[in-house]
Design a protein around this motif. Structure first.
Motif, PDB file in Angstrom:
ATOM      1  N   LEU A 119      50.447 -36.354  22.250  1.00  0.00           N
ATOM      2  CA  LEU A 119      49.378 -35.522  22.821  1.00  0.00           C
ATOM      3  C   LEU A 119      49.774 -34.052  22.867  1.00  0.00           C
ATOM      4  O   LEU A 119      48.978 -33.176  22.567  1.00  0.00           O
ATOM      5  N   PHE A 120      50.999 -33.772  23.296  1.00  0.00           N
ATOM      6  CA  PHE A 120      51.498 -32.402  23.408  1.00  0.00           C
ATOM      7  C   PHE A 120      53.010 -32.454  23.492  1.00  0.00           C
ATOM      8  O   PHE A 120      53.581 -33.522  23.736  1.00  0.00           O
ATOM      9  N   ASP A 121      53.636 -31.310  23.290  1.00  0.00           N
ATOM     10  CA  ASP A 121      55.092 -31.211  23.414  1.00  0.00           C
ATOM     11  C   ASP A 121      55.460 -30.738  24.806  1.00  0.00           C
ATOM     12  O   ASP A 121      54.808 -29.844  25.366  1.00  0.00           O
ATOM     13  N   LEU A 122      56.502 -31.348  25.364  1.00  0.00           N
ATOM     14  CA  LEU A 122      57.047 -30.888  26.633  1.00  0.00           C
ATOM     15  C   LEU A 122      57.787 -29.579  26.385  1.00  0.00           C
ATOM     16  O   LEU A 122      58.299 -29.349  25.280  1.00  0.00           O
ATOM     17  N   PRO A 123      57.867 -28.722  27.395  1.00  0.00           N
ATOM     18  CA  PRO A 123      58.577 -27.449  27.203  1.00  0.00           C
ATOM     19  C   PRO A 123      60.054 -27.679  26.871  1.00  0.00           C
ATOM     20  O   PRO A 123      60.668 -28.618  27.373  1.00  0.00           O
ATOM     21  N   MET A 124      60.583 -26.817  26.044  1.00  0.00           N
ATOM     22  CA  MET A 124      62.017 -26.836  25.739  1.00  0.00           C
ATOM     23  C   MET A 124      62.730 -26.268  26.975  1.00  0.00           C
ATOM     24  O   MET A 124      62.387 -25.177  27.427  1.00  0.00           O
ATOM     25  N   ILE A 125      63.683 -27.013  27.510  1.00  0.00           N
ATOM     26  CA  ILE A 125      64.383 -26.526  28.708  1.00  0.00           C
ATOM     27  C   ILE A 125      65.777 -25.999  28.382  1.00  0.00           C
ATOM     28  O   ILE A 125      66.381 -25.325  29.210  1.00  0.00           O
ATOM     29  N   VAL A 126      66.284 -26.343  27.203  1.00  0.00           N
ATOM     30  CA  VAL A 126      67.562 -25.802  26.727  1.00  0.00           C
ATOM     31  C   VAL A 126      67.451 -25.590  25.221  1.00  0.00           C
ATOM     32  O   VAL A 126      66.576 -26.160  24.566  1.00  0.00           O
ATOM     33  N   GLY A 127      68.349 -24.788  24.701  1.00  0.00           N
ATOM     34  CA  GLY A 127      68.362 -24.524  23.268  1.00  0.00           C
ATOM     35  C   GLY A 127      69.306 -25.466  22.529  1.00  0.00           C
ATOM     36  O   GLY A 127      69.995 -26.295  23.131  1.00  0.00           O
ATOM     37  N   GLU A 128      69.328 -25.294  21.237  1.00  0.00           N
ATOM     38  CA  GLU A 128      70.178 -26.107  20.384  1.00  0.00           C
ATOM     39  C   GLU A 128      71.644 -25.825  20.686  1.00  0.00           C
ATOM     40  O   GLU A 128      72.062 -24.672  20.800  1.00  0.00           O
ATOM     41  N   SER A 129      72.428 -26.896  20.870  1.00  0.00           N
ATOM     42  CA  SER A 129      73.845 -26.742  21.201  1.00  0.00           C
ATOM     43  C   SER A 129      74.556 -28.082  21.056  1.00  0.00           C
ATOM     44  O   SER A 129      74.238 -29.034  21.775  1.00  0.00           O
ATOM     45  N   ASP A 130      75.515 -28.139  20.144  1.00  0.00           N
ATOM     46  CA  ASP A 130      76.286 -29.370  19.967  1.00  0.00           C
ATOM     47  C   ASP A 130      77.138 -29.675  21.199  1.00  0.00           C
ATOM     48  O   ASP A 130      77.243 -30.827  21.618  1.00  0.00           O
ATOM     49  N   ASP A 131      77.744 -28.644  21.779  1.00  0.00           N
ATOM     50  CA  ASP A 131      78.594 -28.857  22.949  1.00  0.00           C
ATOM     51  C   ASP A 131      77.791 -29.379  24.140  1.00  0.00           C
ATOM     52  O   ASP A 131      78.209 -30.327  24.816  1.00  0.00           O
ATOM     53  N   LEU A 132      76.642 -28.753  24.407  1.00  0.00           N
ATOM     54  CA  LEU A 132      75.799 -29.215  25.508  1.00  0.00           C
ATOM     55  C   LEU A 132      75.271 -30.616  25.226  1.00  0.00           C
ATOM     56  O   LEU A 132      75.178 -31.447  26.132  1.00  0.00           O
ATOM     57  N   HIS A 133      74.953 -30.895  23.967  1.00  0.00           N
ATOM     58  CA  HIS A 133      74.476 -32.231  23.592  1.00  0.00           C
ATOM     59  C   HIS A 133      75.497 -33.298  23.982  1.00  0.00           C
ATOM     60  O   HIS A 133      75.146 -34.306  24.590  1.00  0.00           O
ATOM     61  N   GLU A 134      76.758 -33.052  23.634  1.00  0.00           N
ATOM     62  CA  GLU A 134      77.817 -34.014  23.953  1.00  0.00           C
ATOM     63  C   GLU A 134      77.978 -34.195  25.458  1.00  0.00           C
ATOM     64  O   GLU A 134      78.142 -35.316  25.943  1.00  0.00           O
ATOM     65  N   LEU A 135      77.909 -33.097  26.198  1.00  0.00           N
ATOM     66  CA  LEU A 135      78.026 -33.164  27.653  1.00  0.00           C
ATOM     67  C   LEU A 135      76.868 -33.956  28.260  1.00  0.00           C
ATOM     68  O   LEU A 135      77.079 -34.845  29.095  1.00  0.00           O
ATOM     69  N   VAL A 136      75.660 -33.654  27.840  1.00  0.00           N
ATOM     70  CA  VAL A 136      74.480 -34.328  28.395  1.00  0.00           C
ATOM     71  C   VAL A 136      74.472 -35.801  28.003  1.00  0.00           C
ATOM     72  O   VAL A 136      74.125 -36.663  28.816  1.00  0.00           O
ATOM     73  N   GLU A 137      74.889 -36.092  26.784  1.00  0.00           N
ATOM     74  CA  GLU A 137      74.963 -37.491  26.349  1.00  0.00           C
ATOM     75  C   GLU A 137      75.973 -38.266  27.194  1.00  0.00           C
ATOM     76  O   GLU A 137      75.760 -39.440  27.520  1.00  0.00           O
ATOM     77  N   ALA A 138      77.071 -37.580  27.593  1.00  0.00           N
ATOM     78  CA  ALA A 138      78.093 -38.202  28.439  1.00  0.00           C
ATOM     79  C   ALA A 138      77.565 -38.489  29.843  1.00  0.00           C
ATOM     80  O   ALA A 138      78.183 -39.240  30.596  1.00  0.00           O
ATOM     81  N   ILE A 139      76.440 -37.902  30.195  1.00  0.00           N
ATOM     82  CA  ILE A 139      75.781 -38.199  31.475  1.00  0.00           C
ATOM     83  C   ILE A 139      74.679 -39.235  31.258  1.00  0.00           C
ATOM     84  O   ILE A 139      74.599 -40.237  31.972  1.00  0.00           O
ATOM     85  N   HIS A 140      73.843 -38.994  30.256  1.00  0.00           N
ATOM     86  CA  HIS A 140      72.648 -39.816  30.034  1.00  0.00           C
ATOM     87  C   HIS A 140      72.982 -41.293  29.781  1.00  0.00           C
ATOM     88  O   HIS A 140      72.381 -42.173  30.407  1.00  0.00           O
ATOM     89  N   VAL A 141      73.916 -41.542  28.904  1.00  0.00           N
ATOM     90  CA  VAL A 141      74.216 -42.928  28.525  1.00  0.00           C
ATOM     91  C   VAL A 141      74.797 -43.729  29.704  1.00  0.00           C
ATOM     92  O   VAL A 141      74.283 -44.803  30.030  1.00  0.00           O
ATOM     93  N   PRO A 142      75.825 -43.238  30.402  1.00  0.00           N
ATOM     94  CA  PRO A 142      76.347 -44.027  31.529  1.00  0.00           C
ATOM     95  C   PRO A 142      75.335 -44.179  32.677  1.00  0.00           C
ATOM     96  O   PRO A 142      75.291 -45.227  33.323  1.00  0.00           O
TER      97      PRO A 142
END
Length: 177
Positions: A119-142
């Motif tokens: 229906l629509f896109d949610l707002p982007m709350i952060v930009g592209e970042s491999d380092d942040l991706h790894e950090l957030v994934e280390a929170i999201h998965v567990p």
């Protein structure tokens, strides 16, 4: 004070429960498909959209919980069991708030927006970042695995109350207590 949860609390509880189950079905299905499979993106999209829906319903559920307090614990329930139940409930609330936010961040850190049911896109709350991706994934998965474990224990505890203790804990969430 009522011996049952409010109608709104009961409905939100069961809707969120079903949606969380669907969340796990969608993500396990998506992750189990080969990267090039045509349905993989569909299951990820359903996972993202359902997660955002859970977040919206969880906000409503928490507001409802404060405006319509839950019934008192069952008679004869030990303080330790009451504390364990309260801790598990608040941990599940925390997870259903953390997971959609970190999920949105995971997609954003790959440079993409999250669509909500096409229906629509949610707002982007952060930009592209491999380092942040790894950090957030280390929170999201567990946290996701923790929610799965807690929700499973929650369901088993409800069945224990119903079949072993033979009290009204489950009936109260069904509106029959």
């Amino acid at each position: 004070m009522s011996t049952s949860y409010s109608k709104t609390a009961r409905r939100l509880h069961w809707i969120i429960a079903v949606l969380v189950i669907l969340q796990f079905i969608f993500i396990f299905t998506a992750e189990g498909l080969p990267r090039e499979h045509e349905l993989r993106g569909l299951f990820f999209q359903l996972h993202f959209s359902t997660g955002f829906t859970v977040l919206l319903l969880a906000v409503w559920r928490v507001i409802n919980r404060f405006t319509n307090p839950p019934p008192m614990p069952e008679q004869g329930m030990s303080r330790a069991v009451q504390l364990a139940a309260a801790t598990a409930h608040w941990a599940m609330y925390a997870a259903i708030f953390i997971l959609p936010v970190t999920g949105l961040m995971l997609v954003n850190t790959r440079g993409s927006a999250v669509g909500y049911f096409w229906l629509f896109d949610l707002p982007m709350i952060v930009g592209e970042s491999d380092d942040l991706h790894e950090l957030v994934e280390a929170i999201h998965v567990p946290v996701g695995i923790g929610l799965l474990a807690l929700a499973s224990l929650h369901a088993l505890a409800a069945l224990w109350h119903h079949f072993i203790r033979k009290d009204d804990t489950l009936r109260r969430m069904l509106g029959r207590g």
